[in-house]
Design a protein around this motif. Structure first.
Motif, PDB file in Angstrom:
ATOM      1  N   GLY A  48      71.273 103.909  75.397  1.00 24.25           N
ATOM      2  CA  GLY A  48      72.283 103.975  76.444  1.00 24.25           C
ATOM      3  C   GLY A  48      72.071 105.165  77.351  1.00 24.25           C
ATOM      4  N   ASN A  49      73.146 105.573  77.998  1.00 24.29           N
ATOM      5  CA  ASN A  49      73.083 106.725  78.895  1.00 24.29           C
ATOM      6  C   ASN A  49      74.170 107.730  78.539  1.00 24.29           C
ATOM      7  N   VAL A  50      73.879 108.973  78.841  1.00 22.85           N
ATOM      8  CA  VAL A  50      74.872 110.048  78.778  1.00 22.85           C
ATOM      9  C   VAL A  50      74.908 110.663  80.168  1.00 22.85           C
ATOM     10  N   GLY A  51      76.080 110.695  80.795  1.00 18.99           N
ATOM     11  CA  GLY A  51      76.104 111.032  82.198  1.00 18.99           C
ATOM     12  C   GLY A  51      75.366 109.957  82.988  1.00 18.99           C
ATOM     13  N   ALA A  52      74.909 110.319  84.187  1.00 13.94           N
ATOM     14  CA  ALA A  52      74.274 109.340  85.073  1.00 13.94           C
ATOM     15  C   ALA A  52      72.800 109.637  85.280  1.00 13.94           C
ATOM     16  N   GLY A  53      72.119 110.127  84.237  1.00 18.80           N
ATOM     17  CA  GLY A  53      70.708 110.447  84.360  1.00 18.80           C
ATOM     18  C   GLY A  53      69.831 109.255  84.692  1.00 18.80           C
ATOM     19  N   TYR A  54      70.291 108.056  84.375  1.00 18.16           N
ATOM     20  CA  TYR A  54      69.521 106.840  84.633  1.00 18.16           C
ATOM     21  C   TYR A  54      69.586 106.413  86.099  1.00 18.16           C
ATOM     22  N   ARG A 199      87.415 102.110  94.037  1.00 14.62           N
ATOM     23  CA  ARG A 199      86.292 103.051  94.016  1.00 14.62           C
ATOM     24  C   ARG A 199      86.036 103.654  92.641  1.00 14.62           C
ATOM     25  N   GLN A 200      87.058 103.696  91.794  1.00 13.33           N
ATOM     26  CA  GLN A 200      86.895 104.268  90.466  1.00 13.33           C
ATOM     27  C   GLN A 200      88.112 103.936  89.619  1.00 13.33           C
ATOM     28  N   CYS A 201      87.951 104.020  88.309  1.00 15.94           N
ATOM     29  CA  CYS A 201      89.086 103.852  87.404  1.00 15.94           C
ATOM     30  C   CYS A 201      89.817 105.186  87.324  1.00 15.94           C
ATOM     31  N   LEU A 202      91.036 105.226  87.842  1.00 14.59           N
ATOM     32  CA  LEU A 202      91.790 106.475  87.868  1.00 14.59           C
ATOM     33  C   LEU A 202      92.169 106.930  86.466  1.00 14.59           C
ATOM     34  N   ALA A 203      92.364 105.990  85.565  1.00 15.26           N
ATOM     35  CA  ALA A 203      92.709 106.347  84.185  1.00 15.26           C
ATOM     36  C   ALA A 203      91.545 107.057  83.506  1.00 15.26           C
ATOM     37  N   ARG A 204      90.365 106.491  83.646  1.00 13.35           N
ATOM     38  CA  ARG A 204      89.175 107.127  83.067  1.00 13.35           C
ATOM     39  C   ARG A 204      88.938 108.504  83.678  1.00 13.35           C
ATOM     40  N   ASP A 205      89.115 108.592  84.989  1.00 13.48           N
ATOM     41  CA  ASP A 205      88.847 109.847  85.677  1.00 13.48           C
ATOM     42  C   ASP A 205      89.884 110.919  85.352  1.00 13.48           C
ATOM     43  N   ALA A 206      91.032 110.523  84.823  1.00 14.94           N
ATOM     44  CA  ALA A 206      92.071 111.505  84.491  1.00 14.94           C
ATOM     45  C   ALA A 206      91.776 112.264  83.209  1.00 14.94           C
ATOM     46  N   ALA A 217      80.263 109.804  92.583  1.00 17.65           N
ATOM     47  CA  ALA A 217      81.125 108.814  93.238  1.00 17.65           C
ATOM     48  C   ALA A 217      80.434 107.468  93.403  1.00 17.65           C
ATOM     49  N   GLU A 218      79.153 107.456  93.789  1.00 15.79           N
ATOM     50  CA  GLU A 218      78.483 106.172  94.007  1.00 15.79           C
ATOM     51  C   GLU A 218      78.315 105.394  92.710  1.00 15.79           C
ATOM     52  N   VAL A 219      78.153 106.104  91.596  1.00 17.77           N
ATOM     53  CA  VAL A 219      78.025 105.434  90.308  1.00 17.77           C
ATOM     54  C   VAL A 219      79.381 104.869  89.882  1.00 17.77           C
ATOM     55  N   LEU A 220      80.440 105.661  90.059  1.00 22.22           N
ATOM     56  CA  LEU A 220      81.781 105.181  89.752  1.00 22.22           C
ATOM     57  C   LEU A 220      82.096 103.925  90.557  1.00 22.22           C
ATOM     58  N   ALA A 221      81.769 103.945  91.847  1.00 22.19           N
ATOM     59  CA  ALA A 221      82.072 102.804  92.702  1.00 22.19           C
ATOM     60  C   ALA A 221      81.263 101.573  92.289  1.00 22.19           C
ATOM     61  N   PHE A 222      80.014 101.770  91.907  1.00 24.32           N
ATOM     62  CA  PHE A 222      79.177 100.648  91.462  1.00 24.32           C
ATOM     63  C   PHE A 222      79.794  99.962  90.252  1.00 24.32           C
TER      64      PHE A 222
END
Length: 230
Positions: A48-54, A199-206, A217-222
């Motif tokens: 999988g991934n940790v952060g957006a290194g991929y 653009r993003q899940c506000l619950a996750r981002d909280a 931001a671009e990864v969240l939006a994707f």
């Protein structure tokens, strides 16, 4: 040699930005998918991934596609993991494959993780900013216990989080202790007042934990577009 399979698999994944997320040997009699030889697999390594290194590697691949594929992240992940599988004699399993494999249960066992109030697995270092993209299945057990790495789990951060901001950030209160109202979430994100949620899940981002690993931001939006279709 079987003893160095995790290291070889990690090396095969390295340039993709995907990483090993731990592994386990299955218990006798436990339901499990077939391994490369066709018999029930004896062991699994999670990828999988940790952060957006991929993300940079994935977007370069996506830019080269003449026609944007359906489920592009799944297709790219499958190709990356298949290349690693060929190098270590494994069979690929993906979360989207049917019948569905119990990826979350595997991850909880392999990484000793527990779900957050949102249902996403909470990691003591990465918070909610990680994911499982696929798995490598083996015919023989892997020697020893496969750990997710030196950044492995400690205590569960949600246990010491009294405020639980994740449960109060959603505009339609889609997340409760008992359920996730996916239909309400998607309808709001697609609606006239759903701009932020598109653009993003506000619950996750909280969630305050693991902010250093938060997706750009671009990864969240994707990911949000993939989920909501907004």
């Amino acid at each position: 040699m079987a003893a160095d399979l995790p290291e070889r698999a990690a090396a095969a994944l390295a340039r993709s930005g995907l990483v090993l997320r731990g592994g386990l040997n299955f218990e006798p009699g436990e339901p499990r998918p077939p391994g490369p030889g066709g018999a029930p697999a004896a062991a699994v390594l999670l990828v999988g991934n940790v952060g957006a290194g991929y993300w940079p590697v994935f977007t370069r691949w996506l830019d080269r596609q003449a026609t944007p594929p359906a489920d592009p992240l799944d297709q790219w992940s499958r190709a990356v993991i298949a290349r690693a599988a060929a190098q270590v004699g494994a069979r690929v399993a993906m979360p989207s494959d049917r019948p569905f494999a119990p990826f979350q249960q595997w991850a909880m066992r392999a990484g000793r993780l527990k779900p957050s109030p949102l249902g996403l697995l909470m990691h003591p270092r990465y918070g909610l900013w990680h994911a499982y993209r696929g798995a490598l299945l083996f015919d023989a057990p892997l020697p020893g216990t496969v750990r997710p790495g030196p950044d492995g789990p400690g205590g569960h951060p949600c246990d010491s989080c009294a405020a639980k901001p994740c449960l109060h950030a959603c505009p339609v209160a889609a997340h409760t202790a008992a359920d996730f109202a996916a239909a309400a979430c998607i309808a709001h994100a697609r609606g006239p007042r759903g701009g932020a949620c598109a653009r993003q899940c506000l619950a996750r981002d909280a969630c305050p934990h693991g902010r250093a690993w938060r997706y750009p931001a671009e990864v969240l939006a994707f990911h949000q577009r993939a989920f909501t279709g907004a």
